[in-house]
Design an enzyme around this catalytic site. Structure first.
Site, short mmCIF file in Angstrom:
data_model
loop_
_atom_site.label_atom_id
_atom_site.label_comp_id
_atom_site.label_asym_id
_atom_site.label_seq_id
_atom_site.Cartn_x
_atom_site.Cartn_y
_atom_site.Cartn_z
N ASP A 1 110.33 -1.23 -108.41
CA ASP A 1 110.56 -2.15 -109.50
C ASP A 1 109.59 -3.32 -109.31
O ASP A 1 108.91 -3.45 -108.28
CB ASP A 1 112.03 -2.61 -109.50
CG ASP A 1 112.44 -3.15 -110.85
OD1 ASP A 1 113.64 -3.14 -111.15
OD2 ASP A 1 111.55 -3.55 -111.62
C1 GLC Z 1 111.83 -5.28 -114.40
C2 GLC Z 1 113.03 -4.41 -114.40
C3 GLC Z 1 112.72 -2.95 -114.59
C4 GLC Z 1 111.47 -2.79 -115.44
C5 GLC Z 1 110.31 -3.39 -114.69
C6 GLC Z 1 109.00 -3.32 -115.49
O1 GLC Z 1 111.95 -6.40 -113.54
O2 GLC Z 1 113.96 -4.53 -113.33
O3 GLC Z 1 113.87 -2.34 -115.17
O4 GLC Z 1 111.23 -1.43 -115.72
O5 GLC Z 1 110.54 -4.75 -114.32
O6 GLC Z 1 109.08 -4.14 -116.61
#
Ligand code: GLC
Length: 730
Positions: A291
């Site tokens: 993430d």
């Molecule tokens: C975010 C989220 C995740 C998302 C990623 C990219 O912080 O936790 O669900 O896919 O970043 O945007």
């Protein structure tokens, strides 16, 4: 030349050509070669620097999520492995991809990902709403539309579906998942994977799915986002993991590791979950992406002293791609050249990334047609699907005196409240590339349906400005029926949107009470990204509908349901607690030592609305629950049936939820567990027989803390609707 000699000659000639061709071209460029051979050939040619760029993801384009602090718009390196790609322009995409394919030494295409959580440009209802439709086919169809809009815009990969099983309504991200039940979440997750990935990942209408957030993120302490999670191994296996297992086995191409610390070991440095479970037990061979910044965050979690240690822990735990924090980019070279990390670990990560790229067909089709938006987005069929799907997600919670559907003699409708003519918030969080300007408001939907609407907002979302109350009440008094539209702003749920209280702001409740005092029939629509407190709202409503955050066609869907064109069929997939303090409130809890004691002294022990609750304009009566045997062997089958009759004069869809209970087992079991569901149209006056074929190993077993499934003989209970029967497993 004799036949024999000519055959020999031709064979020698063919070998020669083959030898020359292999020597002259690269196997990885040969689309007819097996993917694994192409992967190994390309990997064998890559330098250390090229490998390190492959496991790195940067962002490109404007930031969609305020919580993802905008990284600097780096000059996109031709070697970059992946982009979190936020432009919708095919031209930009082709320009960037051209750089990678034509300007880099090996021409490896960039993998472009994006958060199309519930739609890309055509925005569908939030996933929590989608689950309330109990219609996996609609989930699949909406994901297929999102996939096509993505792929035509240069996005090959969506960071969806979210398979976090909801545990606390204070956690804003319950809006992104499919509710509090692991079985339903599994079914919806599998449908999403199939919708996104289609029959062939290399099709120009398919994109790679990404199962997230692996794993246990929704157990965040107190519903506060990013907090650690205390999850027993048995709960991890029996509740958190099953949706991911089902979706992996459905062929999901990628997985995203979560932010949370799982009982002391962060998910993004957790070799047990990523290597032993995901790959060792389930055979997953795709890629795992972190993430946003989850690798560098290992330091704030106390799992790494510096970025070098964070890098070492993450990549050895099986985390293949580093999202935007550049820890891999800046640490891997020294780790490998110093001998602290064997290059084979990096090779395995690169191998998985290349495998996904080959499966997506990026080497054969790196570029896309540069079509105008009118040919890519918001097509008529997409809008029709969004409208129908939204209407199917609404949950009718109250309908006193059958005030709904609004009959034609309800000529004048007073339409009031902060959501009544709202666009942006109707889309919910993570609205992808959706534009508020494309949203049909509730006001527009009702007016387009031919209703005579007197619109007046009358009340802000929050704050203390009550200056519109008097006029709103007067408008209500002068109308035949009042529709009050309340709810949450889209930023009140989603990521980093934890709320200690799940009540709507006081001013909205006061507004409702004021308007209701006008004495006219009141229909309340609540648009929210989570369960909210409904007890006081329901007291002032003759009819109450949870419309969630329905997306681009929300207003038309509301009109279809209020007018009766669509008979509501949604059922709640999250419990609505009486108040924030009455949590955890999910239905599938283990039994208490003293079931009739231990409840809060100062509030009721009952939630306002239970899991599975939802009304219809039809009336359904459940017959007796029949089983074909009183007992079943572990390798046998038990057939259960129940007749459901539509005793009204209105056709309607009904979903029968089948629960089991194992009252005594070596590991205590929840008071009941959803194991099957079926939704069907039942014509007015007709009866349908619903059937559940119980397979003991599949439907009666449970996981222990080591991930071993157990099936234990003994009494079981089976429930459907208000009916319950017992049977024995031998
Ligand atoms: C975010 C989220 C995740 C998302 C990623 C990219 O912080 O936790 O669900 O896919 O970043 O945007």
């Amino acid at each position: 030349m004799s036949y024999g000699k000519s055959v020999i000659f031709l064979s020698v000639l063919a070998c020669g050509i083959l030898a020359v061709s292999c020597a002259g071209t690269d196997v990885y460029k040969d689309p007819s070669a097996p993917v694994e051979k192409r992967v190994e050939d390309l990997l064998s040619k890559m330098t250390l620097e090229e490998k390190i760029y492959q496991v790195t993801q940067w962002t490109y384009g404007k930031n969609m999520n305020a919580n993802n602090v905008e990284t600097s718009m780096k000059e996109v390196s031709p070697m970059i492995g992946s982009l979190l790609y936020r432009s919708t322009s095919p031209e930009y995409y082709n320009m960037i991809q051209h750089k990678a394919v034509e300007e880099s030494r090996l021409g490896i295409p960039i993998l472009c990902g994006f958060d199309a959580i519930h739609g890309y440009k055509t925005i569908f209802p939030i996933p929590l709403a989608q689950s309330c439709s109990w219609n996996p086919d609609m989930v699949a169809r909406s994901c297929a539309v999102a996939a096509e809009e993505c792929r035509l815009s240069g996005v090959h990969w969506t960071f969806s579906p979210v398979l976090d099983v909801a545990r606390d309504s204070r956690w804003g991200r319950v809006s992104e998942g499919y509710g509090e039940d692991p079985y339903l979440t599994s079914e919806m997750g599998v449908a999403a994977v199939r919708g996104y990935q289609g029959e062939d990942l290399s099709d120009t209408t398919s994109i790679a799915a990404c199962l997230k957030h692996f794993v246990g993120y929704s157990w965040s302490q107190g519903g506060r986002d990013y907090q650690y999670t205390e999850i027993s191994d048995q709960t991890l296996w029996d509740t958190a993991l099953p949706p991911f297992e089902a979706a992996v086995k459905a062929g999901a191409a990628t997985v995203m590791s979560a932010f949370n610390d799982i009982s002391g070991v962060p998910a993004s440095a957790n070799s047990y979950t990523m290597n032993e479970v995901l790959r060792g037990k389930w055979g997953f061979d795709g890629l795992v992406v972190s993430d946003w910044g989850a690798v560098v965050q290992l330091m704030s979690q106390g799992a790494a002293a510096d970025t070098t240690e964070a890098c070492m822990k993450a990549i050895t735990a099986g985390l293949d791609m580093d999202m935007v924090d550049d820890v891999y980019l800046t640490s891997l070279d020294s780790l490998i050249t110093s001998g602290q990390l064997d290059e084979s670990v990096l090779d395995e990560a690169v191998r998985r990334i290349l495998r996904v790229k080959f499966r997506l067909g990026l080497f054969e089709k790196p570029y896309i047609a540069e079509l105008p938006e009118s040919e890519r987005f918001l097509l008529e069929d997409s809008r029709k699907l969004a409208r129908a799907f939204a209407a199917e997600t609404f949950v009718l919670l109250k309908n006193e005196g059958d005030i709904l559907p609004l009959s034609s003699d309800r000529r004048t409708v007073a339409l009031l409240g902060p959501m009544a003519d709202n666009r942006e918030d109707l889309m919910g969080s993570w609205n992808g590339q959706g534009d508020a300007g494309d949203v049909v408001t509730i006001r527009e939907g009702l007016e387009a349906s031919g209703m005579s609407v007197k619109y007046f907002g009358g009340c802000p979302f929050d704050g203390d400005d009550r200056s519109g109350f008097t006029r709103a009440k007067a408008i209500a008094a002068g109308s035949d029926v009042v529709v009050v539209c309340l709810g949450e702003k889209k930023g009140w749920s989603g990521e980093n949107a934890s709320r200690a209280g799940i009540s709507l702001p006081r001013i909205q409740l006061d507004f409702l009470r004021t308007v209701a005092s006008a004495g006219k029939p009141v229909v309340v629509l609540v648009s929210s990204g989570r369960p909210v407190e409904m007890e006081e709202i329901a007291r002032h409503a003759d009819a109450l509908v949870e419309i969630w955050q329905p997306g681009t066609e929300g207003g038309n869907a509301v009109a279809d349901v209020l007018s009766g064109l669509v008979n509501p069929s949604g059922k709640l997939t999250m419990t609505f607690p009486l108040c924030s303090e009455q949590q955890p409130s999910f239905y599938n809890q283990r039994p208490s030592a003293r079931p009739f004691m231990g409840h809060y002294q100062d509030i009721s022990k009952k939630p306002v609305y239970e899991f599975g609750y939802g009304l219809s304009y039809s009336d359904f009566e459940y017959g007796e629950l029949r089983i074909d045997h009183e007992s079943v062997a572990t390798d046998g089958r038990l057939t259960a049936e129940i007749d459901v009759t539509n005793v009204s004069d209105t056709d309607g869809q009904e979903t029968v939820l089948w629960f089991i209970q194992d009252p005594v087992a070596s590991v205590t079991r929840p008071v009941k567990e959803l194991r099957h569901f079926e939704k069907r149209l039942i014509r007015a006056g007709q009866t349908e027989t619903f059937r559940f074929e119980i397979e003991p190993q599949k439907h009666l077993s449970y996981y222990d803390g080591d991930g071993v499934r157990h099936l234990e003989a003994g009494d079981f209970r089976l429930m459907a609707g208000p009916r319950k029967v017992s049977f024995a497993l031998l």
